[in-house]
Design a protein around this motif. Structure first.
Motif, PDB file in Angstrom:
ATOM      1  N   ALA A  95       0.818  -1.215   0.000  1.00 12.53           N
ATOM      2  CA  ALA A  95       0.000   0.000   0.000  1.00 12.53           C
ATOM      3  C   ALA A  95       0.853   1.268   0.000  1.00 12.53           C
ATOM      4  O   ALA A  95       0.493   2.254  -0.639  1.00 12.53           O
ATOM      5  N   ILE A  96       1.988   1.245   0.695  1.00 14.19           N
ATOM      6  CA  ILE A  96       2.810   2.462   0.767  1.00 14.19           C
ATOM      7  C   ILE A  96       3.862   2.535  -0.329  1.00 14.19           C
ATOM      8  O   ILE A  96       4.498   3.574  -0.500  1.00 14.19           O
ATOM      9  N   LYS A  97       4.035   1.462  -1.079  1.00 17.17           N
ATOM     10  CA  LYS A  97       5.083   1.438  -2.107  1.00 17.17           C
ATOM     11  C   LYS A  97       5.003   2.611  -3.081  1.00 17.17           C
ATOM     12  O   LYS A  97       6.021   3.240  -3.366  1.00 17.17           O
ATOM     13  N   PRO A  98       3.813   2.951  -3.598  1.00 18.40           N
ATOM     14  CA  PRO A  98       3.763   4.087  -4.526  1.00 18.40           C
ATOM     15  C   PRO A  98       4.260   5.393  -3.902  1.00 18.40           C
ATOM     16  O   PRO A  98       4.851   6.221  -4.587  1.00 18.40           O
ATOM     17  N   PHE A  99       4.044   5.558  -2.623  1.00 19.55           N
ATOM     18  CA  PHE A  99       4.454   6.791  -1.964  1.00 19.55           C
ATOM     19  C   PHE A  99       5.951   6.802  -1.682  1.00 19.55           C
ATOM     20  O   PHE A  99       6.597   7.845  -1.728  1.00 19.55           O
ATOM     21  N   VAL A 100       6.500   5.628  -1.411  1.00 17.82           N
ATOM     22  CA  VAL A 100       7.938   5.526  -1.201  1.00 17.82           C
ATOM     23  C   VAL A 100       8.661   5.796  -2.515  1.00 17.82           C
ATOM     24  O   VAL A 100       9.628   6.564  -2.568  1.00 17.82           O
ATOM     25  N   GLY A 102       7.544   7.433  -5.066  1.00 15.23           N
ATOM     26  CA  GLY A 102       7.324   8.815  -5.490  1.00 15.23           C
ATOM     27  C   GLY A 102       7.839   9.847  -4.511  1.00 15.23           C
ATOM     28  O   GLY A 102       7.564  11.041  -4.668  1.00 15.23           O
ATOM     29  N   GLY A 103       8.609   9.416  -3.524  1.00 13.65           N
ATOM     30  CA  GLY A 103       9.072  10.333  -2.482  1.00 13.65           C
ATOM     31  C   GLY A 103       9.729  11.599  -2.992  1.00 13.65           C
ATOM     32  O   GLY A 103       9.508  12.687  -2.443  1.00 13.65           O
ATOM     33  N   LYS A 104      10.511  11.481  -4.047  1.00 18.29           N
ATOM     34  CA  LYS A 104      11.190  12.660  -4.584  1.00 18.29           C
ATOM     35  C   LYS A 104      10.203  13.641  -5.200  1.00 18.29           C
ATOM     36  O   LYS A 104      10.488  14.828  -5.309  1.00 18.29           O
ATOM     37  N   ASN A 105       9.051  13.130  -5.592  1.00 18.01           N
ATOM     38  CA  ASN A 105       8.041  14.001  -6.185  1.00 18.01           C
ATOM     39  C   ASN A 105       7.270  14.792  -5.128  1.00 18.01           C
ATOM     40  O   ASN A 105       6.526  15.701  -5.460  1.00 18.01           O
ATOM     41  N   PHE A 106       7.429  14.407  -3.885  1.00 17.54           N
ATOM     42  CA  PHE A 106       6.659  15.042  -2.823  1.00 17.54           C
ATOM     43  C   PHE A 106       7.462  16.133  -2.115  1.00 17.54           C
ATOM     44  O   PHE A 106       7.255  16.407  -0.948  1.00 17.54           O
ATOM     45  N   ILE A 107       8.357  16.747  -2.819  1.00 14.69           N
ATOM     46  CA  ILE A 107       9.226  17.763  -2.230  1.00 14.69           C
ATOM     47  C   ILE A 107       8.422  18.968  -1.735  1.00 14.69           C
ATOM     48  O   ILE A 107       8.861  19.695  -0.857  1.00 14.69           O
ATOM     49  N   SER A 118      -0.283  15.613   3.143  1.00 16.09           N
ATOM     50  CA  SER A 118       0.016  14.478   2.268  1.00 16.09           C
ATOM     51  C   SER A 118      -0.388  13.167   2.938  1.00 16.09           C
ATOM     52  O   SER A 118      -1.006  12.304   2.315  1.00 16.09           O
ATOM     53  N   ALA A 119      -0.028  13.012   4.195  1.00 17.41           N
ATOM     54  CA  ALA A 119      -0.367  11.787   4.919  1.00 17.41           C
ATOM     55  C   ALA A 119      -1.882  11.589   4.994  1.00 17.41           C
ATOM     56  O   ALA A 119      -2.376  10.473   4.849  1.00 17.41           O
ATOM     57  N   ASN A 120      -2.616  12.680   5.187  1.00  8.80           N
ATOM     58  CA  ASN A 120      -4.075  12.572   5.235  1.00  8.80           C
ATOM     59  C   ASN A 120      -4.648  12.110   3.902  1.00  8.80           C
ATOM     60  O   ASN A 120      -5.515  11.235   3.857  1.00  8.80           O
ATOM     61  N   ILE A 121      -4.161  12.681   2.820  1.00  7.33           N
ATOM     62  CA  ILE A 121      -4.632  12.285   1.485  1.00  7.33           C
ATOM     63  C   ILE A 121      -4.288  10.832   1.210  1.00  7.33           C
ATOM     64  O   ILE A 121      -5.111  10.061   0.726  1.00  7.33           O
ATOM     65  N   TYR A 122      -3.047  10.431   1.516  1.00  8.05           N
ATOM     66  CA  TYR A 122      -2.638   9.043   1.281  1.00  8.05           C
ATOM     67  C   TYR A 122      -3.511   8.087   2.082  1.00  8.05           C
ATOM     68  O   TYR A 122      -3.902   7.032   1.602  1.00  8.05           O
ATOM     69  N   SER A 123      -3.800   8.464   3.308  1.00  8.10           N
ATOM     70  CA  SER A 123      -4.634   7.625   4.168  1.00  8.10           C
ATOM     71  C   SER A 123      -6.033   7.468   3.593  1.00  8.10           C
ATOM     72  O   SER A 123      -6.599   6.367   3.588  1.00  8.10           O
ATOM     73  N   ILE A 124      -6.605   8.549   3.105  1.00  3.18           N
ATOM     74  CA  ILE A 124      -7.936   8.496   2.503  1.00  3.18           C
ATOM     75  C   ILE A 124      -7.924   7.595   1.269  1.00  3.18           C
ATOM     76  O   ILE A 124      -8.789   6.728   1.108  1.00  3.18           O
ATOM     77  N   VAL A 125      -6.938   7.773   0.402  1.00  6.06           N
ATOM     78  CA  VAL A 125      -6.850   6.981  -0.830  1.00  6.06           C
ATOM     79  C   VAL A 125      -6.686   5.497  -0.509  1.00  6.06           C
ATOM     80  O   VAL A 125      -7.392   4.643  -1.061  1.00  6.06           O
ATOM     81  N   GLU A 126      -5.774   5.164   0.381  1.00  7.20           N
ATOM     82  CA  GLU A 126      -5.532   3.758   0.699  1.00  7.20           C
ATOM     83  C   GLU A 126      -6.710   3.141   1.449  1.00  7.20           C
ATOM     84  O   GLU A 126      -7.016   1.965   1.271  1.00  7.20           O
ATOM     85  N   ASN A 132     -12.557  -1.426  -1.125  1.00  6.96           N
ATOM     86  CA  ASN A 132     -13.055  -1.752  -2.469  1.00  6.96           C
ATOM     87  C   ASN A 132     -13.911  -0.650  -3.076  1.00  6.96           C
ATOM     88  O   ASN A 132     -14.983  -0.913  -3.623  1.00  6.96           O
ATOM     89  N   LEU A 133     -13.426   0.560  -2.989  1.00  2.84           N
ATOM     90  CA  LEU A 133     -14.109   1.695  -3.599  1.00  2.84           C
ATOM     91  C   LEU A 133     -13.310   2.172  -4.813  1.00  2.84           C
ATOM     92  O   LEU A 133     -12.091   2.030  -4.857  1.00  2.84           O
ATOM     93  N   VAL A 134     -14.005   2.736  -5.780  1.00  5.76           N
ATOM     94  CA  VAL A 134     -13.340   3.381  -6.904  1.00  5.76           C
ATOM     95  C   VAL A 134     -12.838   4.718  -6.360  1.00  5.76           C
ATOM     96  O   VAL A 134     -13.646   5.599  -6.025  1.00  5.76           O
ATOM     97  N   VAL A 135     -11.536   4.846  -6.256  1.00  7.30           N
ATOM     98  CA  VAL A 135     -10.926   5.967  -5.535  1.00  7.30           C
ATOM     99  C   VAL A 135     -11.393   7.317  -6.071  1.00  7.30           C
ATOM    100  O   VAL A 135     -11.792   8.193  -5.295  1.00  7.30           O
ATOM    101  N   GLU A 136     -11.350   7.500  -7.364  1.00  9.92           N
ATOM    102  CA  GLU A 136     -11.715   8.797  -7.941  1.00  9.92           C
ATOM    103  C   GLU A 136     -13.172   9.155  -7.614  1.00  9.92           C
ATOM    104  O   GLU A 136     -13.468  10.287  -7.243  1.00  9.92           O
ATOM    105  N   ARG A 137     -14.062   8.176  -7.758  1.00 11.91           N
ATOM    106  CA  ARG A 137     -15.485   8.425  -7.443  1.00 11.91           C
ATOM    107  C   ARG A 137     -15.664   8.728  -5.962  1.00 11.91           C
ATOM    108  O   ARG A 137     -16.458   9.593  -5.591  1.00 11.91           O
ATOM    109  N   TYR A 138     -14.925   7.993  -5.122  1.00 10.82           N
ATOM    110  CA  TYR A 138     -15.044   8.229  -3.689  1.00 10.82           C
ATOM    111  C   TYR A 138     -14.565   9.627  -3.318  1.00 10.82           C
ATOM    112  O   TYR A 138     -15.204  10.318  -2.516  1.00 10.82           O
ATOM    113  N   LEU A 139     -13.464  10.068  -3.899  1.00 14.59           N
ATOM    114  CA  LEU A 139     -12.948  11.405  -3.587  1.00 14.59           C
ATOM    115  C   LEU A 139     -13.945  12.490  -3.987  1.00 14.59           C
ATOM    116  O   LEU A 139     -14.174  13.440  -3.227  1.00 14.59           O
ATOM    117  N   VAL A 140     -14.570  12.352  -5.148  1.00 14.99           N
ATOM    118  CA  VAL A 140     -15.594  13.320  -5.577  1.00 14.99           C
ATOM    119  C   VAL A 140     -16.753  13.307  -4.591  1.00 14.99           C
ATOM    120  O   VAL A 140     -17.214  14.359  -4.134  1.00 14.99           O
TER     121      VAL A 140
END
Length: 177
Positions: A95-100, A102-107, A118-126, A132-140
């Motif tokens: 679950a955290i691999k994409p964030f690890v 992409g770490g350089k992108n989170f400057i 950032s941690a709050n957003i990552y927590s919501i997405v994960e 089992n939710l469609v992430v984009e639909r859930y965020l909207v």
């Protein structure tokens, strides 16, 4: 020899998952089977580690591996206490691999406030993925509804969480059965 114990543990876990995971009382079954079978494997591994560490050179790869195993066996034995616990943390690491990566992108998160956001957003997405939710639909859905409630009212906020029973069906991932 030590790998054989790991193989036995994962084989048992796979058998449990394949045989019982669709049962409503899966965790209870897993708890009971682990008490019968996994406890013996862990005890055998403990005896193996204690026996082999005496003859292993402390700084050799085997010595280091046995020392590491001995230090963490008590934690691993926690899976014998609760059938809902997993034998490893692979799901969390995936679950955290994409964030690890992409770490350089989170400057931009160069402040405590940015890192917290950032941690709050990552927590919501994960959490959405884990439920089992469609992430984009859930965020909207989440952002639309956050505008309409008093967020200091905890029950209203709880009703928007991914694990609540209040998420519309069009946001859930359909079973592929």
């Amino acid at each position: 020899m030590g790998f054989n114990y790991c193989e036995q543990i994962y084989k048992l876990e796979k058998e449990l998952r394949e045989t019982y995971s669709s049962n409503e009382n899966y965790y209870d079954i897993r708890f009971k089977v682990r008490a019968e079978k996994l406890a013996l494997i862990l005890d055998d591994f403990t005896h193996y580690a204690e026996r082999e560490i005496k003859d292993a050179l402390p700084r050799s790869p085997l010595g280091k591996a046995l020392d590491y195993a001995k230090k963490h066996l008590s934690g691993l034995k926690n899976v014998l206490l609760d059938g809902s616990l997993e034998v490893d943390n692979n799901a969390a690491e995936r679950a955290i691999k994409p964030f690890v990566i992409g770490g350089k992108n989170f400057i931009f998160a160069n402040t405590a406030k940015g890192a917290t956001s950032s941690a709050n957003i990552y927590s919501i997405v994960e959490s959405a993925k884990a439920n089992n939710l469609v992430v984009e639909r859930y965020l909207v859905y989440l952002f639309d509804n956050l505008l309409q409630i008093d967020i200091s009212h905890s029950e209203a906020l709880d009703n928007l969480m991914p694990w609540s029973g209040n998420i519309p069906e069009n946001i859930k991932i359909k079973d592929k059965k």
